[in-house]
Design an enzyme around this catalytic site. Structure first.
Site, PDB file in Angstrom:
ATOM      1  N   ALA A 127      -1.915   4.282  -3.920  1.00  9.82           N
ATOM      2  CA  ALA A 127      -2.110   2.925  -4.427  1.00  9.82           C
ATOM      3  C   ALA A 127      -2.470   2.012  -3.266  1.00  9.82           C
ATOM      4  CB  ALA A 127      -0.848   2.416  -5.126  1.00  9.82           C
ATOM      5  N   GLY A 128      -3.764   1.946  -2.986  1.00  9.98           N
ATOM      6  CA  GLY A 128      -4.232   1.106  -1.899  1.00  9.98           C
ATOM      7  C   GLY A 128      -4.871  -0.161  -2.418  1.00  9.98           C
ATOM      8  N   SER A 152     -14.805  -2.207   0.409  1.00  9.78           N
ATOM      9  CA  SER A 152     -16.084  -2.769  -0.038  1.00  9.78           C
ATOM     10  C   SER A 152     -16.402  -2.322  -1.456  1.00  9.78           C
ATOM     11  CB  SER A 152     -17.206  -2.344   0.913  1.00  9.78           C
ATOM     12  OG  SER A 152     -17.066  -2.977   2.176  1.00  9.78           O
ATOM     13  N   GLU A 153     -16.043  -1.092  -1.776  1.00 17.21           N
ATOM     14  CA  GLU A 153     -16.321  -0.576  -3.117  1.00 17.21           C
ATOM     15  C   GLU A 153     -15.528  -1.328  -4.183  1.00 17.21           C
ATOM     16  OE1 GLU A 153     -17.836   1.791  -0.154  1.00 17.21           O
ATOM     17  OE2 GLU A 153     -15.706   1.336  -0.396  1.00 17.21           O
ATOM     18  N   ILE A 170       1.699  -0.288   6.868  1.00 15.85           N
ATOM     19  CA  ILE A 170       2.200  -1.643   6.679  1.00 15.85           C
ATOM     20  C   ILE A 170       2.126  -2.403   8.006  1.00 15.85           C
ATOM     21  CG2 ILE A 170       4.131  -3.042   5.913  1.00 15.85           C
ATOM     22  CD1 ILE A 170       2.746  -1.233   3.751  1.00 15.85           C
ATOM     23  N   THR A 171       1.279  -3.411   8.021  1.00 17.25           N
ATOM     24  CA  THR A 171       1.056  -4.197   9.235  1.00 17.25           C
ATOM     25  C   THR A 171       2.323  -4.921   9.655  1.00 17.25           C
ATOM     26  OG1 THR A 171      -1.270  -4.527   8.662  1.00 17.25           O
ATOM     27  CG2 THR A 171      -0.327  -6.041  10.254  1.00 17.25           C
ATOM     28  N   GLU A 176      -7.175  -4.719   2.525  1.00 16.68           N
ATOM     29  CA  GLU A 176      -7.183  -5.794   1.524  1.00 16.68           C
ATOM     30  C   GLU A 176      -8.337  -5.645   0.520  1.00 16.68           C
ATOM     31  OE1 GLU A 176      -6.131  -9.708   2.657  1.00 16.68           O
ATOM     32  OE2 GLU A 176      -5.065  -9.045   4.442  1.00 16.68           O
ATOM     33  N   THR A 223       0.805  -1.214   0.000  1.00 17.74           N
ATOM     34  CA  THR A 223       0.000   0.000   0.000  1.00 17.74           C
ATOM     35  C   THR A 223       0.844   1.273   0.000  1.00 17.74           C
ATOM     36  OG1 THR A 223      -1.751  -1.156   1.198  1.00 17.74           O
ATOM     37  CG2 THR A 223      -1.809   1.251   1.253  1.00 17.74           C
TER      38      THR A 223
END
Length: 392
Positions: free
Chosen positions: A133-134, A372-373, A161-162, A369, A129
């Site tokens: 840019a997601g 919804s859209e 970033i997780t 990740e 991400t």
């Protein structure tokens, strides 16, 4: 047709699920407030998770993992979703979007170098991400430029970033310069966090999911060798991202079902004991109606997740079903959490009450990740394209 996982028979899976359920409900649930207040997973819980094999539950056994397939993964995810989502985040990228890039697209040498370490408790982050840019990586600006020695120089910035503050490995996506002749021109690079030029910022302050650590990661002239490029060619990058995200969407949907089950259980427990004006809250028909909505959502979500996982493993549907599962289940858990607060009344708005934390935690699930859209575009666009292909 799904015929089971020969590496993990049903009785072995049942034992794994029983152990995880006991760990979650007996050891983690009682410490949820501690996790929330300290914004960290206690060291003893992390050590216990590593000892149970949770850092590598979806990594194949030949590299030290438990070897669960996705049909089994979702059953585990529904157990993990019952408590603070930050617990699962601690090892989620190892088993999901980061680890699966290596499992599915890495060379034998890359797998041997990293997968045993991840299964044992090292941490991998999925550095995809960016600010522009997601959900759609097409807007990526981070670059990897080939140098004279055949290696690469990486420049750019990733955000949210997780596990970045704790990571040993950054599975990093970048635009390749020069661009390869095939594919989208996006490569995947294995970048140790100890590499010169890697800078991990302070952990982000978030609305919820305390204990899950995310951060911005900068790459300033980071040099890696030719062996850092995942796969045998540069075309693997975009495929790796899309494949890993699709698999991860089903996992997240299952996690949402587990959290919705917890919110439902908290609602039923409160409604059956709390009183209002001398009447047990659960005797009010409108409260019963809210609980009925919660139960229906949980049952529908569980069935959808299981079906989507089966379709993914058999290869029947690795695009539409994952997006449909994530769309429905993450929207569903938001509604169930909202109803849980409503059932609790003012009590549900108080910090340290489980449904208050759940309400905040699940809001992120509709965003990461793939929003919804984005899921709606994947589902609708995919069905229309398929219909056009059939009629051509």
């Amino acid at each position: 047709m799904y015929s089971g996982n020969p590496d993990v028979p049903d009785d072995v899976l049942a034992d794994v699920l029983a152990q995880v359920r006991d760990f979650v409900r007996e050891r983690v649930v009682p410490r949820e407030v501690e996790i929330m207040e300290t914004d960290a997973i206690p060291a003893d819980l992390r050590a216990a998770a590593a000892e149970m094999g949770l850092f590598g539950y979806a990594i194949p056994q030949q590299w030290g993992g438990l070897g669960l397939d996705l049909v089994q993964d979702v059953e585990l995810a529904m157990e993990l979703g019952y408590t603070s989502l930050s617990l699962r985040s601690m090892f989620g990228t190892n088993n999901g979007i980061a680890g699966q890039v290596l499992v599915g697209f890495g060379t034998d040498e890359q797998r041997e170098a990293w997968l045993p370490r991840l299964a044992a408790g090292d941490v991998a982050s999925f550095a995809l991400t960016e600010s522009g840019a997601g959900s759609d990586p097409a807007g990526m600006r981070t670059t990897a430029t080939r140098d004279d020695d055949g290696g690469w120089v990486i420049e750019g910035t990733k955000q949210w970033i997780t596990n970045a503050p704790d990571a040993d490995l950054l599975v990093t996506f970048a635009r390749m310069r020069p661009a390869p002749e095939t594919g989208r021109g996006i490569g995947v690079f294995l970048v140790p966090t100890t590499a010169d030029g890697v800078e991990v910022a302070a952990k982000d302050a978030k609305m919820g999911q305390e204990g899950s650590r995310t951060a911005t990661v900068g790459f300033s002239g980071v040099r890696v060798g030719p062996e850092a490029l995942v796969g045998d060619d540069g075309a693997a990058g975009y495929r790796a991202a899309m494949t890993s995200l699709a698999r991860g969407r089903i996992h997240l949907a299952a996690l949402a079902v587990g959290t919705a089950q917890r919110a439902l259980d908290e609602s039923v427990a409160f409604a059956s004991t709390a009183t209002q004006g001398g009447t047990v809250v659960g005797d009010f028909q409108l409260v019963q109606a809210m609980i009925a909505e919660q139960q229906t959502g949980v049952l529908a979500g569980r069935a959808l997740v299981r079906d989507a996982a089966r379709l993914y493993v058999t290869g029947e549907d690795r695009r539409i079903a994952p997006s449909a599962a994530k769309l429905y289940c993450t929207e569903m858990v938001g509604k169930v959490a909202d109803l849980a607060v409503q059932v609790h009344g003012g009590t549900g708005y108080m910090r340290e009450v489980p449904v208050e934390r759940i309400y905040r935690d699940v809001r992120l699930m509709r965003l990461y990740e793939g929003t919804s859209e984005i899921q709606k575009l994947i589902i609708g666009g995919g069905l229309v394209r398929a219909a056009k292909d059939r009629s051509a």
